[in-house]
Design a protein around this motif. Structure first.
Motif, PDB file in Angstrom:
ATOM      1  N   MET A 189      17.520   4.492 -12.375  1.00 35.55           N
ATOM      2  CA  MET A 189      16.716   5.659 -12.000  1.00 35.55           C
ATOM      3  C   MET A 189      15.324   5.251 -11.525  1.00 35.55           C
ATOM      4  N   GLY A 190      14.778   4.182 -12.113  1.00 32.69           N
ATOM      5  CA  GLY A 190      13.406   3.772 -11.777  1.00 32.69           C
ATOM      6  C   GLY A 190      13.226   3.503 -10.291  1.00 32.69           C
ATOM      7  N   PRO A 191      14.024   2.627  -9.692  1.00 30.13           N
ATOM      8  CA  PRO A 191      13.874   2.342  -8.255  1.00 30.13           C
ATOM      9  C   PRO A 191      14.153   3.558  -7.376  1.00 30.13           C
ATOM     10  N   LEU A 192      14.949   4.521  -7.896  1.00 32.58           N
ATOM     11  CA  LEU A 192      15.249   5.706  -7.094  1.00 32.58           C
ATOM     12  C   LEU A 192      14.011   6.577  -6.921  1.00 32.58           C
ATOM     13  N   PHE A 193      13.089   6.457  -7.866  1.00 31.39           N
ATOM     14  CA  PHE A 193      11.919   7.319  -7.875  1.00 31.39           C
ATOM     15  C   PHE A 193      11.066   7.141  -6.611  1.00 31.39           C
ATOM     16  N   SER A 194      10.896   5.896  -6.168  1.00 34.81           N
ATOM     17  CA  SER A 194       9.963   5.672  -5.053  1.00 34.81           C
ATOM     18  C   SER A 194      10.469   6.233  -3.725  1.00 34.81           C
ATOM     19  N   PRO A 195      11.754   6.060  -3.334  1.00 34.03           N
ATOM     20  CA  PRO A 195      12.157   6.748  -2.092  1.00 34.03           C
ATOM     21  C   PRO A 195      12.094   8.260  -2.194  1.00 34.03           C
ATOM     22  N   LEU A 196      12.403   8.798  -3.389  1.00 33.81           N
ATOM     23  CA  LEU A 196      12.335  10.259  -3.528  1.00 33.81           C
ATOM     24  C   LEU A 196      10.907  10.749  -3.351  1.00 33.81           C
ATOM     25  N   LEU A 197       9.976  10.047  -4.010  1.00 35.42           N
ATOM     26  CA  LEU A 197       8.575  10.492  -3.945  1.00 35.42           C
ATOM     27  C   LEU A 197       8.025  10.336  -2.522  1.00 35.42           C
ATOM     28  N   LEU A 198       8.266   9.154  -1.920  1.00 30.62           N
ATOM     29  CA  LEU A 198       7.743   8.924  -0.567  1.00 30.62           C
ATOM     30  C   LEU A 198       8.414   9.844   0.447  1.00 30.62           C
ATOM     31  N   LEU A 243      13.141  10.875   7.712  1.00 27.25           N
ATOM     32  CA  LEU A 243      14.484  11.131   7.179  1.00 27.25           C
ATOM     33  C   LEU A 243      15.325   9.856   7.198  1.00 27.25           C
ATOM     34  N   LEU A 244      15.278   9.144   8.343  1.00 32.13           N
ATOM     35  CA  LEU A 244      16.015   7.890   8.480  1.00 32.13           C
ATOM     36  C   LEU A 244      15.655   6.927   7.368  1.00 32.13           C
ATOM     37  N   ALA A 245      14.352   6.724   7.189  1.00 33.39           N
ATOM     38  CA  ALA A 245      13.902   5.742   6.205  1.00 33.39           C
ATOM     39  C   ALA A 245      14.246   6.193   4.796  1.00 33.39           C
ATOM     40  N   ALA A 246      14.096   7.494   4.519  1.00 33.48           N
ATOM     41  CA  ALA A 246      14.382   7.980   3.169  1.00 33.48           C
ATOM     42  C   ALA A 246      15.863   7.847   2.846  1.00 33.48           C
ATOM     43  N   VAL A 247      16.721   8.206   3.812  1.00 38.95           N
ATOM     44  CA  VAL A 247      18.162   8.093   3.572  1.00 38.95           C
ATOM     45  C   VAL A 247      18.555   6.640   3.367  1.00 38.95           C
ATOM     46  N   LYS A 248      18.020   5.759   4.215  1.00 37.95           N
ATOM     47  CA  LYS A 248      18.346   4.339   4.109  1.00 37.95           C
ATOM     48  C   LYS A 248      17.910   3.784   2.758  1.00 37.95           C
ATOM     49  N   SER A 263      20.007   5.171  -0.049  1.00 41.84           N
ATOM     50  CA  SER A 263      21.357   4.631  -0.075  1.00 41.84           C
ATOM     51  C   SER A 263      21.359   3.171  -0.525  1.00 41.84           C
ATOM     52  N   LEU A 264      20.294   2.432  -0.214  1.00 42.02           N
ATOM     53  CA  LEU A 264      20.209   1.050  -0.690  1.00 42.02           C
ATOM     54  C   LEU A 264      20.043   1.013  -2.203  1.00 42.02           C
ATOM     55  N   VAL A 265      19.275   1.967  -2.750  1.00 45.11           N
ATOM     56  CA  VAL A 265      19.119   2.014  -4.205  1.00 45.11           C
ATOM     57  C   VAL A 265      20.447   2.366  -4.861  1.00 45.11           C
ATOM     58  N   GLU A 314      16.739  -5.239   2.119  1.00 38.81           N
ATOM     59  CA  GLU A 314      16.155  -4.390   3.164  1.00 38.81           C
ATOM     60  C   GLU A 314      15.273  -3.289   2.601  1.00 38.81           C
ATOM     61  N   LEU A 315      15.419  -3.053   1.282  1.00 37.05           N
ATOM     62  CA  LEU A 315      14.752  -1.888   0.687  1.00 37.05           C
ATOM     63  C   LEU A 315      13.254  -1.903   0.933  1.00 37.05           C
ATOM     64  N   VAL A 316      12.664  -3.119   0.854  1.00 30.55           N
ATOM     65  CA  VAL A 316      11.209  -3.216   0.992  1.00 30.55           C
ATOM     66  C   VAL A 316      10.760  -2.717   2.361  1.00 30.55           C
ATOM     67  N   SER A 317      11.480  -3.147   3.413  1.00 28.61           N
ATOM     68  CA  SER A 317      11.017  -2.759   4.755  1.00 28.61           C
ATOM     69  C   SER A 317      11.174  -1.265   4.991  1.00 28.61           C
ATOM     70  N   TRP A 318      12.243  -0.653   4.446  1.00 29.60           N
ATOM     71  CA  TRP A 318      12.396   0.799   4.623  1.00 29.60           C
ATOM     72  C   TRP A 318      11.344   1.562   3.843  1.00 29.60           C
ATOM     73  N   THR A 319      11.041   1.055   2.629  1.00 30.10           N
ATOM     74  CA  THR A 319       9.991   1.713   1.843  1.00 30.10           C
ATOM     75  C   THR A 319       8.658   1.602   2.562  1.00 30.10           C
ATOM     76  N   MET A 320       8.436   0.443   3.215  1.00 32.83           N
ATOM     77  CA  MET A 320       7.167   0.280   3.940  1.00 32.83           C
ATOM     78  C   MET A 320       7.089   1.215   5.136  1.00 32.83           C
ATOM     79  N   LEU A 321       8.218   1.374   5.830  1.00 36.44           N
ATOM     80  CA  LEU A 321       8.214   2.297   6.964  1.00 36.44           C
ATOM     81  C   LEU A 321       7.894   3.721   6.502  1.00 36.44           C
ATOM     82  N   LEU A 322       8.537   4.105   5.390  1.00 37.51           N
ATOM     83  CA  LEU A 322       8.272   5.430   4.824  1.00 37.51           C
ATOM     84  C   LEU A 322       6.803   5.550   4.412  1.00 37.51           C
TER      85      LEU A 322
END
Lengths: 230, 253
Positions: free
Chosen positions: B159-168, B206-211, B214-216, B224-232
C-alpha cells in the motif's frame, strides 16, 4: 497596403499551391520505397507547420491580451486558433490516409500523431469556451488563460507519449528527402499554406473585430443617462 | 468657507487612503493563513452537507462496475486493465467534484465575498485545489479496495508505494481542474465545457498516473516507476505554478 494584402495574400497562396502542386505531383520523382503514395507529404507537412505557427500565434496574442488588454490581440488569438484547428484537422486526416498504405494502419500511437490529436481536441475546447461565454472581457481573459495552459501542455504530451510508447515498436518515419525537386515542392507548398494561413486569419480577424465593435458598443438608450451622472 | 475647505480636505484624504498601496495591502492575510482559511471553510461547508463526497463516491464506484459490465467477466483482462479503469473512474468523477466545488462559490455570489476580503487570489486557488485534491485522494482510497474486489487485483508492491501515484495523480487533476471549473461555472453549458477543456490537457497526467499505478500493482522489473513518478511530478509543478499565477485573472471582475 490594404488592397495589396486583399489581393496579394490569396494570389500568393493559390499561385504557390498550383506551382507546388505541379512540381510535387508531376516533376518530383517517386519515392524509392513508397512510390507515389509519399506525395501526400506535400500537404501533410505544410499543414503541420501551419498548425504549429497558428497555435503559437494564438499563444503570443493571448499573452499580449493578458498584459495589455488589447482587443486586437484577442481577435488575432481567436482567428488564428480557428485556422489552426482547420489545419490540424487536415494534418490528422492526411496522416491517416498516408498511414494506411505505408504502415498498414489508419492510426498508430506515435508521439507526433498522438500529440497532434490531443492538440486538436484541446483547441476545439478553446473554441467551444469562446462560444459559451457571452461577456466580451471575460471571454477574452478566460480564453487567453486557457490558450496558455493548452500550449504549455504540448511538450508534456509529446514526452509522455514517447515514453508511454517506447516499449512498442516505433514506426520509422520515411527517410529524409534526397531529391532537390522534392525539397522544392515541399517548400513551395509550405509557403502556400503559410499564405493561406495569413489570408484566412486576416479574413477571420475582420469578422472578429466587427463582432467586437458590435458587442462593445454602448447601448444608445444608456449613453446619455451614463453621461449625465457625475 | 473654512468649513467647506475642511470638508474638501477630509474627503480628499478619505479618497486617497484606499489608493495608496500600503493601505490596500494591510487587510490582506498572509498567503498561508488565507489558504488554510479557505481549506477550513470548504471542509466545514462539505461537512454540513456531505452531499458532494457521497455523490462522487457512488458515481465513481458505479463507473467501476460499468467497466466490468462493458468488458465482460474476463478476470485476466479486468485485472490487467484495473489501473486504467481506476483512473478513468477518478477522472470522470472529478468533473462532478470540481464543478461542485466552484458551484458553491458561484451561488449567492460567495466568490464576491471572498474577493471583498481582499484575499490573495493565489490563496483562494491553493485552498480550493488542495481541498479538491484531498477529496479526490479520499475517493481514490475508497476505489482501490473496490477495484481489488471487482477486478481481482493484487497489490504486489504494498500500500505504501501505491500512495505516491494516487496522491500525485489526484493533484495533477485538481491543479488545472480547479482553474477550469472556476471558468466553466460562470459560462453557459458548464457541464459540457469542463470535461471538454480539462480532459485533453490531462492526458499526460493520466498516462503517467496509470503507468505508475500499474507498475506498483504488477511489479516493476525494469525500474520504470521512478521516471513515471517524475513525469507526474513535473506535470504537477508546471500546472500548480501556472494555474496559481493565472487564477487571479480568472476570478477578477
Amino acid at each position: 497596403m490594404r488592397r495589396v494584402l486583399d489581393f496579394g495574400l490569396p494570389a500568393m497562396a493559390f499561385g504557390l499551391l498550383i506551382i507546388g502542386g505541379v512540381v510535387g505531383l508531376a516533376i518530383a520523382p517517386p519515392e524509392r520505397d513508397m512510390g507515389d503514395v509519399y506525395r501526400i507529404i506535400y500537404v501533410h507537412v505544410p499543414a503541420a507547420l501551419g498548425a504549429l505557427i497558428a497555435y503559437t500565434t494564438t499563444l503570443v496574442a493571448s499573452l499580449v491580451y493578458l498584459f495589455k488588454s488589447s482587443w486586437a490581440a484577442d481577435a488575432i488569438a481567436e482567428s488564428s486558433a480557428e485556422v489552426g484547428v482547420v489545419l490540424n484537422g487536415m494534418l490528422l486526416i492526411t496522416g491517416s490516409i498516408w498511414g494506411r498504405p505505408t504502415w498498414g494502419v489508419w492510426w498508430t500511437w506515435d508521439p507526433r500523431l498522438t500529440t497532434a490529436a490531443i492538440m486538436f481536441f484541446a483547441f476545439v475546447g478553446y473554441l467551444a469556451l469562446r462560444r459559451f461565454v457571452d461577456a466580451p472581457e471575460k471571454r477574452a481573459t478566460w480564453a487567453s488563460v486557457v490558450a496558455i495552459i493548452v500550449y504549455v501542455d504540448i511538450p508534456i504530451v509529446w514526452f509522455s507519449v514517447r515514453w508511454w510508447n517506447s516499449l512498442h515498436q516505433l514506426q520509422s518515419s520515411p527517410n529524409t528527402i534526397p531529391d532537390p525537386m522534392m525539397k522544392l515542392a515541399l517548400r513551395l507548398n509550405a509557403f502556400a499554406l503559410l499564405f493561406f494561413f495569413l489570408w484566412f486569419t486576416r479574413q477571420r480577424y475582420r469578422i472578429a473585430r466587427t463582432r467586437q465593435r458590435v458587442e462593445l458598443m454602448e447601448p444608445p438608450a444608456l449613453a446619455p443617462a451614463m453621461g449625465g451622472t457625475p | 468657507m473654512n468649513n467647506a475647505a475642511e470638508n474638501t480636505a477630509a474627503s480628499m484624504s478619505v479618497a486617497r487612503t484606499p489608493s495608496t498601496t500600503t493601505e490596500r495591502e494591510r487587510p490582506r492575510l498572509g498567503l498561508l493563513r488565507a489558504t488554510f482559511g479557505i481549506i477550513a471553510k470548504d471542509f466545514l461547508l462539505e461537512w454540513r452537507g456531505r452531499a458532494r463526497i457521497n455523490a462522487t463516491i457512488f458515481f465513481a464506484v458505479l463507473t467501476l462496475l460499468l467497466f466490468s459490465f462493458a468488458v465482460g467477466p474476463h478476470h485476466a483482462i479486468l485485472e490487467q486493465n484495473a489501473p486504467g479503469y481506476l483512473w478513468l473512474a477518478i477522472m470522470l468523477a472529478s468533473v462532478m467534484s470540481l464543478g461542485e466545488s466552484q458551484r458553491v462559490e458561484a451561488e449567492n455570489a460567495a466568490l464576491e465575498g471572498l474577493r471583498l476580503l481582499a484575499l490573495d487570489p493565489r490563496a483562494i486557488y491553493l485552498g480550493k485545489s488542495i481541498v479538491n485534491m484531498l477529496f479526490l485522494m479520499a475517493l481514490a482510497l475508497v476505489l482501490v479496495p473496490v477495484s481489488i474486489a471487482l477486478y481481482g487485483t493484487t497489490i504486489r508492491a504494498g500500500m505504501g508505494p501505491l500512495f505516491s501515484p494516487l496522491l500525485l495523480g489526484t493533484a495533477a487533476i485538481s491543479a488545472p481542474g480547479t482553474l477550469y471549473a472556476a471558468i466553466a461555472v460562470q459560462a453557459r453549458a458548464r457541464d459540457v465545457l469542463l470535461p471538454l477543456l480539462l480532459f485533453p490537457i490531462l492526458i499526460p497526467g493520466l498516462l503517467a498516473a496509470v503507468k505508475a499505478t500499474s507498475l506498483v500493482l504488477t511489479g516493476d522489473p525494469m525500474g520504470e516507476l521512478v521516471s513515471w513518478t517524475m513525469l507526474l511530478g513535473a506535470f504537477n509543478v508546471v500546472y500548480w505554478i501556472l494555474c496559481g499565477l493565472l487564477f487571479g485573472r480568472v476570478i477578477e471582475e
